[in-house]
Design a protein around this motif. Structure first.
Motif, PDB file in Angstrom:
ATOM      1  N   UNK A 196      -8.124  17.877  11.143  1.00 30.02           N
ATOM      2  CA  UNK A 196      -7.378  19.087  11.513  1.00 30.02           C
ATOM      3  C   UNK A 196      -6.090  19.121  10.708  1.00 30.02           C
ATOM      4  N   UNK A 197      -5.564  20.307  10.395  1.00 32.30           N
ATOM      5  CA  UNK A 197      -4.338  20.399   9.593  1.00 32.30           C
ATOM      6  C   UNK A 197      -3.163  19.684  10.252  1.00 32.30           C
ATOM      7  N   UNK A 198      -2.388  18.985   9.444  1.00 35.51           N
ATOM      8  CA  UNK A 198      -1.190  18.330   9.944  1.00 35.51           C
ATOM      9  C   UNK A 198      -0.114  19.370  10.238  1.00 35.51           C
ATOM     10  N   UNK A 199       0.720  19.067  11.197  1.00 37.15           N
ATOM     11  CA  UNK A 199       1.797  19.971  11.585  1.00 37.15           C
ATOM     12  C   UNK A 199       3.101  19.560  10.912  1.00 37.15           C
ATOM     13  N   UNK A 200       3.627  20.431  10.094  1.00 40.75           N
ATOM     14  CA  UNK A 200       4.952  20.257   9.487  1.00 40.75           C
ATOM     15  C   UNK A 200       5.090  18.955   8.706  1.00 40.75           C
ATOM     16  N   UNK A 201       4.070  18.601   7.931  1.00 42.58           N
ATOM     17  CA  UNK A 201       4.154  17.444   7.038  1.00 42.58           C
ATOM     18  C   UNK A 201       3.922  17.937   5.615  1.00 42.58           C
ATOM     19  N   UNK A 202       4.956  17.845   4.786  1.00 38.74           N
ATOM     20  CA  UNK A 202       4.860  18.312   3.402  1.00 38.74           C
ATOM     21  C   UNK A 202       4.458  17.151   2.492  1.00 38.74           C
ATOM     22  N   UNK A 203       3.607  17.404   1.508  1.00 37.52           N
ATOM     23  CA  UNK A 203       3.202  16.334   0.591  1.00 37.52           C
ATOM     24  C   UNK A 203       4.332  15.927  -0.337  1.00 37.52           C
ATOM     25  N   UNK A 204       4.263  14.694  -0.826  1.00 36.88           N
ATOM     26  CA  UNK A 204       5.261  14.215  -1.779  1.00 36.88           C
ATOM     27  C   UNK A 204       4.661  14.196  -3.171  1.00 36.88           C
ATOM     28  N   UNK A 205       5.533  14.211  -4.155  1.00 35.92           N
ATOM     29  CA  UNK A 205       5.100  14.146  -5.551  1.00 35.92           C
ATOM     30  C   UNK A 205       4.888  12.689  -5.954  1.00 35.92           C
ATOM     31  N   UNK A 206       3.984  12.475  -6.913  1.00 33.16           N
ATOM     32  CA  UNK A 206       3.767  11.140  -7.449  1.00 33.16           C
ATOM     33  C   UNK A 206       4.698  10.910  -8.631  1.00 33.16           C
ATOM     34  N   UNK A 207       5.196   9.683  -8.744  1.00 32.43           N
ATOM     35  CA  UNK A 207       6.066   9.319  -9.841  1.00 32.43           C
ATOM     36  C   UNK A 207       5.568   8.061 -10.524  1.00 32.43           C
ATOM     37  N   UNK A 208       6.385   7.511 -11.405  1.00 33.21           N
ATOM     38  CA  UNK A 208       6.025   6.300 -12.135  1.00 33.21           C
ATOM     39  C   UNK A 208       7.186   5.328 -12.126  1.00 33.21           C
ATOM     40  N   UNK A 209       6.863   4.054 -12.207  1.00 38.49           N
ATOM     41  CA  UNK A 209       7.870   3.012 -12.381  1.00 38.49           C
ATOM     42  C   UNK A 209       7.420   2.133 -13.530  1.00 38.49           C
ATOM     43  N   UNK A 210       8.359   1.736 -14.369  1.00 39.28           N
ATOM     44  CA  UNK A 210       8.017   0.952 -15.552  1.00 39.28           C
ATOM     45  C   UNK A 210       8.982  -0.220 -15.698  1.00 39.28           C
ATOM     46  N   UNK A 211       8.802  -0.992 -16.757  1.00 44.92           N
ATOM     47  CA  UNK A 211       9.686  -2.134 -17.000  1.00 44.92           C
ATOM     48  C   UNK A 211      11.148  -1.722 -17.096  1.00 44.92           C
ATOM     49  N   UNK A 212      11.411  -0.512 -17.556  1.00 44.12           N
ATOM     50  CA  UNK A 212      12.794  -0.055 -17.668  1.00 44.12           C
ATOM     51  C   UNK A 212      13.446   0.145 -16.300  1.00 44.12           C
TER      52      UNK A 212
END
Length: 343
Positions: A123-139
């Motif tokens: 069932x649809x979630x109530x008031x939960x917005x998706x987050x964006x994916x990011x990256x982490x590197x050696x820097x």
């Protein structure tokens, strides 16, 4: 039960100041700006995941019949990203949001190659917005990130990225790139690792006594996170077929470790190719198809490079001082995993 509160002043303070009190050296570069509003959104997207193993599932012997961890909402259609072992061979799945609402859910994909899984509530979630994916590197090593689990009472906590390097697991698993952060959190399974902009860069996999590389004299407990960037190339395949093409590969059914430069078998899965060939715990692996093996990672990669189909592996092992030649059937790992309806 009272839902945990997001404490923006605390998150802003610890992520901006850093973690020098943890006994680590200061970050090599100035701390990145903290987007508190985005971190609050990220915290709200973390859910608790509860699952029960399918009756008779082989993985229940090592992963447990009842499992609990976390996941993070990453899609506008309530798609949830979590760690695969949490939901492998499970059913009766449900998730609980930060406002303590519970939803039945199903497994959309479970991928043994990346170690990631996708879920979706019924069932649809109530008031939960998706987050964006990011990256982490050696820097980004030395920078402070935020970790959040879906466990009731947990709050978002700081962790410093200590290293980015490969990881080889005893359960026929290898990542060319993994993220290592400290201090550790106990509720690590499926927990989210976020950068200061609220982007999800890692999914919690392991609690480790020492996350530092062998070349570093320090010993520091922490968590290993699977980079979320591994999902990108395989997302559509996982949505369509339930796994990535990389997971269609041979499987032996072993646990193994490196000891004094040698590969030793520590466990053999019942009714697996290794078990049927007569391989037992304690044996040392000398070669595969006549080629010497210098590391556990090399062993796994040679196994996975073998084409699926009729055939065998020629495994040379040493057991109680005796050298033996074993023939192991080539078997697709995906064909051995019990799946609930819908995947």
């Amino acid at each position: 039960m009272i839902a945990p509160r997001f404490r923006p002043w605390f998150v802003s303070l610890v992520l901006t100041v850093g973690l020098n009190a943890w006994g680590q050296a200061p970050a090599p570069s100035p701390p990145k700006p903290v987007a508190v509003e985005q971190l609050q959104k990220a915290w709200s997207a973390v859910v608790q995941v509860n699952a029960r193993a399918i009756e008779g599932a082989p993985s229940a012997a090592t992963l447990g019949k009842i499992r609990r961890g976390s996941g993070v909402v990453i899609g506008p259609d309530d798609l949830i990203l979590t760690i695969a072992y949490l939901v492998t061979e499970t059913e009766q799945l449900n998730i609980r949001t930060q406002d303590q609402k519970t939803y039945p859910a199903r497994v959309v994909a479970s991928d043994s190659a990346t170690g990631l899984a996708l879920l979706r509530p019924l069932y649809p979630l109530t008031a939960v917005a998706p987050v964006a994916l990011g990256q982490a590197s050696l820097s980004d090593v030395g920078q402070t990130f935020a970790v959040a689990s879906g466990e009731a009472g947990d709050t978002m906590s700081p962790a410093r990225l200590m290293d980015v390097r490969n990881f080889t697991g005893y359960w026929e698993y290898h990542l060319d790139t993994a993220l290592y952060a400290s201090p550790p959190i106990g509720n690590h399974s499926g927990a989210g690792l976020f950068n200061t902009q609220g982007e999800l860069v890692g999914i919690g996999s392991l609690l480790m006594q020492d996350i530092m590389p062998a070349s570093d004299p320090r010993s520091l407990p922490g968590n290993m996170f699977v980079p979320t960037e591994l999902l990108g190339p395989y997302l559509q395949d996982m949505l369509a077929t339930g796994s990535s093409p990389k997971s269609n590969r041979p499987w032996l059914g072993i646990n193994a470790v490196e000891r004094s430069g040698r590969i030793q078998i520590t466990r053999v899965t019942p009714r697996s190719p290794a078990d049927l060939a007569g391989l037992t715990a304690g044996a040392f692996v000398l070669s595969l198809d006549g080629e010497p093996l210098s590391s556990l990672a090399l062993f796994y990669k040679k196994v996975w490079a073998k084409p699926l189909g009729p055939g065998v592996f020629e495994l040379t092992v040493q057991e109680r001082g005796e050298t033996r030649q074993l023939q192991l059937e080539i078997r697709d790992r995906n064909q051995t995993i019990q799946k609930p309806a819908g995947i």
